[in-house]
Design a protein around this motif. Structure first.
Motif, PDB file in Angstrom:
ATOM      1  N   SER A 153      -1.673  45.702  23.928  1.00 52.69           N
ATOM      2  CA  SER A 153      -2.467  44.818  23.072  1.00 52.69           C
ATOM      3  C   SER A 153      -1.932  43.387  23.137  1.00 52.69           C
ATOM      4  CB  SER A 153      -2.490  45.320  21.627  1.00 52.69           C
ATOM      5  OG  SER A 153      -1.201  45.253  21.046  1.00 52.69           O
ATOM      6  N   LEU A 154      -0.638  43.246  23.321  1.00 54.78           N
ATOM      7  CA  LEU A 154      -0.089  41.894  23.493  1.00 54.78           C
ATOM      8  C   LEU A 154      -0.252  41.429  24.939  1.00 54.78           C
ATOM      9  CD1 LEU A 154       1.368  39.421  22.444  1.00 54.78           C
ATOM     10  CD2 LEU A 154       3.547  40.611  22.775  1.00 54.78           C
ATOM     11  N   ALA A 155      -0.049  42.342  25.886  1.00 50.08           N
ATOM     12  CA  ALA A 155      -0.094  41.962  27.307  1.00 50.08           C
ATOM     13  C   ALA A 155      -1.442  41.352  27.696  1.00 50.08           C
ATOM     14  CB  ALA A 155       0.199  43.182  28.189  1.00 50.08           C
ATOM     15  N   VAL A 156      -2.538  41.939  27.234  1.00 49.31           N
ATOM     16  CA  VAL A 156      -3.851  41.440  27.652  1.00 49.31           C
ATOM     17  C   VAL A 156      -4.085  40.043  27.076  1.00 49.31           C
ATOM     18  CG1 VAL A 156      -4.752  43.784  27.843  1.00 49.31           C
ATOM     19  CG2 VAL A 156      -5.202  42.495  25.765  1.00 49.31           C
ATOM     20  N   ASN A 157      -3.504  39.781  25.909  1.00 45.71           N
ATOM     21  CA  ASN A 157      -3.621  38.443  25.309  1.00 45.71           C
ATOM     22  C   ASN A 157      -2.737  37.433  26.024  1.00 45.71           C
ATOM     23  OD1 ASN A 157      -5.341  38.181  22.696  1.00 45.71           O
ATOM     24  ND2 ASN A 157      -4.513  40.259  22.682  1.00 45.71           N
ATOM     25  N   LEU A 158      -1.512  37.824  26.346  1.00 51.25           N
ATOM     26  CA  LEU A 158      -0.623  36.908  27.078  1.00 51.25           C
ATOM     27  C   LEU A 158      -1.216  36.582  28.442  1.00 51.25           C
ATOM     28  CD1 LEU A 158       2.960  38.216  26.215  1.00 51.25           C
ATOM     29  CD2 LEU A 158       1.676  36.313  25.214  1.00 51.25           C
ATOM     30  N   SER A 159      -1.948  37.530  28.997  1.00 47.15           N
ATOM     31  CA  SER A 159      -2.586  37.296  30.290  1.00 47.15           C
ATOM     32  C   SER A 159      -3.589  36.142  30.196  1.00 47.15           C
ATOM     33  CB  SER A 159      -3.268  38.589  30.749  1.00 47.15           C
ATOM     34  OG  SER A 159      -3.916  38.398  31.982  1.00 47.15           O
ATOM     35  N   ASP A 160      -4.294  36.035  29.074  1.00 50.33           N
ATOM     36  CA  ASP A 160      -5.227  34.919  28.899  1.00 50.33           C
ATOM     37  C   ASP A 160      -4.481  33.595  28.801  1.00 50.33           C
ATOM     38  OD1 ASP A 160      -7.799  36.145  28.959  1.00 50.33           O
ATOM     39  OD2 ASP A 160      -7.399  37.014  27.000  1.00 50.33           O
ATOM     40  N   LEU A 161      -3.349  33.590  28.109  1.00 52.03           N
ATOM     41  CA  LEU A 161      -2.560  32.346  28.064  1.00 52.03           C
ATOM     42  C   LEU A 161      -2.036  32.011  29.455  1.00 52.03           C
ATOM     43  CD1 LEU A 161      -0.429  32.481  24.781  1.00 52.03           C
ATOM     44  CD2 LEU A 161      -2.619  31.347  25.200  1.00 52.03           C
ATOM     45  N   ALA A 162      -1.591  33.038  30.190  1.00 55.78           N
ATOM     46  CA  ALA A 162      -1.087  32.821  31.553  1.00 55.78           C
ATOM     47  C   ALA A 162      -2.154  32.159  32.408  1.00 55.78           C
ATOM     48  CB  ALA A 162      -0.654  34.152  32.169  1.00 55.78           C
ATOM     49  N   ALA A 163      -3.401  32.619  32.258  1.00 58.05           N
ATOM     50  CA  ALA A 163      -4.498  32.093  33.073  1.00 58.05           C
ATOM     51  C   ALA A 163      -4.784  30.627  32.762  1.00 58.05           C
ATOM     52  CB  ALA A 163      -5.755  32.929  32.861  1.00 58.05           C
ATOM     53  N   MET A 164      -4.338  30.153  31.591  1.00 56.42           N
ATOM     54  CA  MET A 164      -4.493  28.736  31.233  1.00 56.42           C
ATOM     55  C   MET A 164      -3.263  27.919  31.614  1.00 56.42           C
ATOM     56  SD  MET A 164      -7.496  28.780  29.907  1.00 56.42           S
ATOM     57  CE  MET A 164      -7.647  27.093  29.292  1.00 56.42           C
ATOM     58  N   GLY A 165      -2.235  28.582  32.098  1.00 55.34           N
ATOM     59  CA  GLY A 165      -0.979  27.882  32.376  1.00 55.34           C
ATOM     60  C   GLY A 165      -0.199  27.564  31.113  1.00 55.34           C
ATOM     61  N   ALA A 166      -0.477  28.288  30.029  1.00 58.13           N
ATOM     62  CA  ALA A 166       0.166  27.997  28.739  1.00 58.13           C
ATOM     63  C   ALA A 166       1.427  28.839  28.554  1.00 58.13           C
ATOM     64  CB  ALA A 166      -0.800  28.265  27.595  1.00 58.13           C
ATOM     65  N   ARG A 167       2.367  28.278  27.793  1.00 62.84           N
ATOM     66  CA  ARG A 167       3.599  29.000  27.451  1.00 62.84           C
ATOM     67  C   ARG A 167       3.412  29.640  26.077  1.00 62.84           C
ATOM     68  NH1 ARG A 167       8.540  28.689  29.417  1.00 62.84           N
ATOM     69  NH2 ARG A 167       8.184  26.761  30.574  1.00 62.84           N
ATOM     70  N   PRO A 168       3.521  30.974  25.976  1.00 67.77           N
ATOM     71  CA  PRO A 168       3.276  31.646  24.696  1.00 67.77           C
ATOM     72  C   PRO A 168       4.308  31.261  23.636  1.00 67.77           C
ATOM     73  CG  PRO A 168       3.509  33.243  26.503  1.00 67.77           C
ATOM     74  CD  PRO A 168       3.884  31.901  27.053  1.00 67.77           C
ATOM     75  N   ALA A 169       3.857  31.181  22.385  1.00 62.62           N
ATOM     76  CA  ALA A 169       4.773  30.867  21.288  1.00 62.62           C
ATOM     77  C   ALA A 169       4.598  31.805  20.099  1.00 62.62           C
ATOM     78  CB  ALA A 169       4.562  29.420  20.836  1.00 62.62           C
ATOM     79  N   TRP A 170       3.358  32.008  19.643  1.00 60.30           N
ATOM     80  CA  TRP A 170       3.123  32.710  18.384  1.00 60.30           C
ATOM     81  C   TRP A 170       1.990  33.719  18.548  1.00 60.30           C
ATOM     82  CZ3 TRP A 170       2.004  27.089  17.083  1.00 60.30           C
ATOM     83  CH2 TRP A 170       3.199  26.365  16.931  1.00 60.30           C
ATOM     84  N   ALA A 171       1.990  34.744  17.687  1.00 61.17           N
ATOM     85  CA  ALA A 171       0.899  35.718  17.697  1.00 61.17           C
ATOM     86  C   ALA A 171       0.568  36.155  16.282  1.00 61.17           C
ATOM     87  CB  ALA A 171       1.282  36.935  18.539  1.00 61.17           C
ATOM     88  N   LEU A 172      -0.679  36.571  16.089  1.00 59.96           N
ATOM     89  CA  LEU A 172      -1.133  37.231  14.855  1.00 59.96           C
ATOM     90  C   LEU A 172      -1.696  38.593  15.241  1.00 59.96           C
ATOM     91  CD1 LEU A 172      -2.556  33.915  14.276  1.00 59.96           C
ATOM     92  CD2 LEU A 172      -1.686  34.952  12.179  1.00 59.96           C
ATOM     93  N   LEU A 173      -1.507  39.558  14.351  1.00 58.57           N
ATOM     94  CA  LEU A 173      -1.843  40.949  14.677  1.00 58.57           C
ATOM     95  C   LEU A 173      -2.761  41.541  13.612  1.00 58.57           C
ATOM     96  CD1 LEU A 173      -1.377  43.695  16.101  1.00 58.57           C
ATOM     97  CD2 LEU A 173       0.750  43.888  14.773  1.00 58.57           C
ATOM     98  N   ASN A 174      -3.967  41.924  13.992  1.00 63.09           N
ATOM     99  CA  ASN A 174      -4.891  42.615  13.084  1.00 63.09           C
ATOM    100  C   ASN A 174      -4.930  44.083  13.450  1.00 63.09           C
ATOM    101  OD1 ASN A 174      -5.380  39.998  12.337  1.00 63.09           O
ATOM    102  ND2 ASN A 174      -7.604  40.214  12.327  1.00 63.09           N
ATOM    103  N   LEU A 175      -4.422  44.887  12.543  1.00 65.17           N
ATOM    104  CA  LEU A 175      -4.261  46.311  12.838  1.00 65.17           C
ATOM    105  C   LEU A 175      -5.177  47.106  11.918  1.00 65.17           C
ATOM    106  CD1 LEU A 175      -2.420  47.903  14.726  1.00 65.17           C
ATOM    107  CD2 LEU A 175      -0.680  47.902  12.933  1.00 65.17           C
ATOM    108  N   THR A 176      -6.054  47.911  12.526  1.00 70.74           N
ATOM    109  CA  THR A 176      -6.892  48.817  11.732  1.00 70.74           C
ATOM    110  C   THR A 176      -6.469  50.246  12.073  1.00 70.74           C
ATOM    111  OG1 THR A 176      -8.705  47.231  11.840  1.00 70.74           O
ATOM    112  CG2 THR A 176      -9.267  49.465  11.176  1.00 70.74           C
ATOM    113  N   LEU A 177      -6.047  50.980  11.048  1.00 69.55           N
ATOM    114  CA  LEU A 177      -5.468  52.308  11.253  1.00 69.55           C
ATOM    115  C   LEU A 177      -6.241  53.352  10.463  1.00 69.55           C
ATOM    116  CD1 LEU A 177      -1.727  51.307  10.616  1.00 69.55           C
ATOM    117  CD2 LEU A 177      -2.753  51.821  12.844  1.00 69.55           C
ATOM    118  N   PRO A 178      -6.460  54.536  11.068  1.00 77.13           N
ATOM    119  CA  PRO A 178      -7.137  55.610  10.330  1.00 77.13           C
ATOM    120  C   PRO A 178      -6.289  56.129   9.162  1.00 77.13           C
ATOM    121  CG  PRO A 178      -6.922  56.169  12.678  1.00 77.13           C
ATOM    122  CD  PRO A 178      -6.147  54.902  12.458  1.00 77.13           C
ATOM    123  N   GLN A 179      -4.953  56.180   9.338  1.00 80.05           N
ATOM    124  CA  GLN A 179      -4.061  56.616   8.254  1.00 80.05           C
ATOM    125  C   GLN A 179      -2.858  55.685   8.199  1.00 80.05           C
ATOM    126  OE1 GLN A 179      -3.770  59.573  10.798  1.00 80.05           O
ATOM    127  NE2 GLN A 179      -5.853  60.205  10.238  1.00 80.05           N
TER     128      GLN A 179
END
Ligand code: ADP
Ligand code: MG
Length: 323
Positions: A65-91
């Motif tokens: 879930s993080l890798a696919v997002n970092l891949s988008d930053l990589a494609a922009m030539g951006a250096r990753p810094a921060w993330a937000l996480l929305n988690l939906t769980l059945p239990q």
């Protein structure tokens, strides 16, 4: 319960950064982007049974879930810094959350990325991640800069992740006969894609256009062609192939997987011939090589060619939701 889960996530992702003025725990994070940079922002959601197989290991879901997002930053030539996480769980499954957060934190740590907030809700399993990164002003890699005469390149190898998916499905034939080390090499590419962050940064100022290969090479290059107002030709015999994939299937199947399979998270980019030697050298130094696979031409669309320059027409060019 929700707060106990958030606390578990926070404990795993405790990496601190001086530019996080206020992290998890208030109504919003307070962040201090560096002067002279643009903020690159991207978000992607992973849904159970769509983006990862039902029953996938929570650790792998966290990583991916993080890798696919970092891949988008990589494609922009951006250096990753921060993330937000929305988690939906059945239990409110503490074990799941611990494992998930451990996989997420493992990759976050490699990129010195801080988790600064998110949301935790109950419902069918889904993971939304938002990533923020920096790129020096005016230096981002975009989809709209490809020029006629540029070469087309891709990092790493293609087709492994979708071959890994095939290994998990009862497909019979050659897939059922793969050796253990070959299977696990392909499965690893599906479960734990490597975002090409260092490669993206190395391509700043050298690539004319860039995109990450998530939906399938031809489909993704189609976006570059459209946004740049050019056509693209890809030479099938040049597609970079891992040893594991090479003898996993026949050539026609392999080329279809590599050209349209998706889930590779390699970078596909265009660059003028004048930059080619420096790019290949810099990328080899960044830890992941690249291969020239085609050329930018006048016209529109993306065509896949065989060794005789005859067009190879595939049943589909890539993955599409709602197709
Ligand atoms: P609010 O009700 O004000 O939106 P929440 O109770 O949802 O706040 O969240 C409390 C704090 O925990 C916030 O700082 C939020 O960003 C953070 N948070 C909630 N869920 C997550 C999560 N899954 N990952 C990281 N931080 C989270
Ligand atoms: Mg909230």
């Amino acid at each position: 319960m929700e707060f106990e889960l958030i606390e578990r996530i926070r404990a795993h992702c405790s990496l601190g950064r001086a530019d996080v003025l206020l992290g998890i725990g208030d109504d919003a994070a307070l962040l201090a982007p560096p002067a002279g940079h643009e903020l690159a922002a991207s978000t992607d959601t992973l849904v159970d049974g769509v983006h990862f197989p039902q029953g996938a290991a929570p650790r792998d879901i966290g990583w991916k879930s993080l890798a696919v997002n970092l891949s988008d930053l990589a494609a922009m030539g951006a250096r990753p810094a921060w993330a937000l996480l929305n988690l939906t769980l059945p239990q409110a499954d503490a074990d799941f959350v611990d494992q998930f957060a451990a996989g997420f934190a493992e990759l976050a740590g490699q990129h010195h990325l801080a988790l600064v907030g998110g949301d935790t809700t109950s419902g069918p399993l889904a993971v939304g991640v938002t990533v923020l990164g920096f790129v020096p002003a005016g230096r981002a890699l975009r989809r709209d800069g490809a020029r006629v005469g540029d070469g087309v390149f891709v990092t790493g190898t293609l087709g492994d992740a979708v071959a890994g998916l095939y290994c998990t499905q009862a497909r019979g034939g050659a897939w059922a006969q793969l050796g253990d080390s070959q299977r696990s090499a392909l499965l690893e590419r599906m479960r734990r894609p490597t975002p090409r962050v260092a490669a993206g940064i190395a391509l700043r100022g050298q690539a004319s256009a860039c995109i990450d290969v998530s939906d399938g090479l031809l489909a993704d290059l189609g976006h570059v062609a459209r946004r740049s107002g050019v056509g693209i030709e890809i030479d099938a015999p040049l597609l970079p192939t891992s040893p594991a994939l090479l003898d996993a299937c026949d050539e026609a199947t392999r080329i279809a997987l590599q050209a349209s399979g998706g889930d590779d998270y390699e970078l596909a980019f265009c660059a003028s011939p004048a930059h080619e030697a420096a790019i290949l050298r810099d990328l080899a130094r960044s830890g992941c090589g690249a291969t020239r696979i085609g050329r930018v031409i006048a016209g529109a669309g993306v065509r896949l060619l065989d060794a005789q320059r005859e067009e190879i027409v595939l049943a589909r060019s890539g993955w599409e939701h709602f197709a």
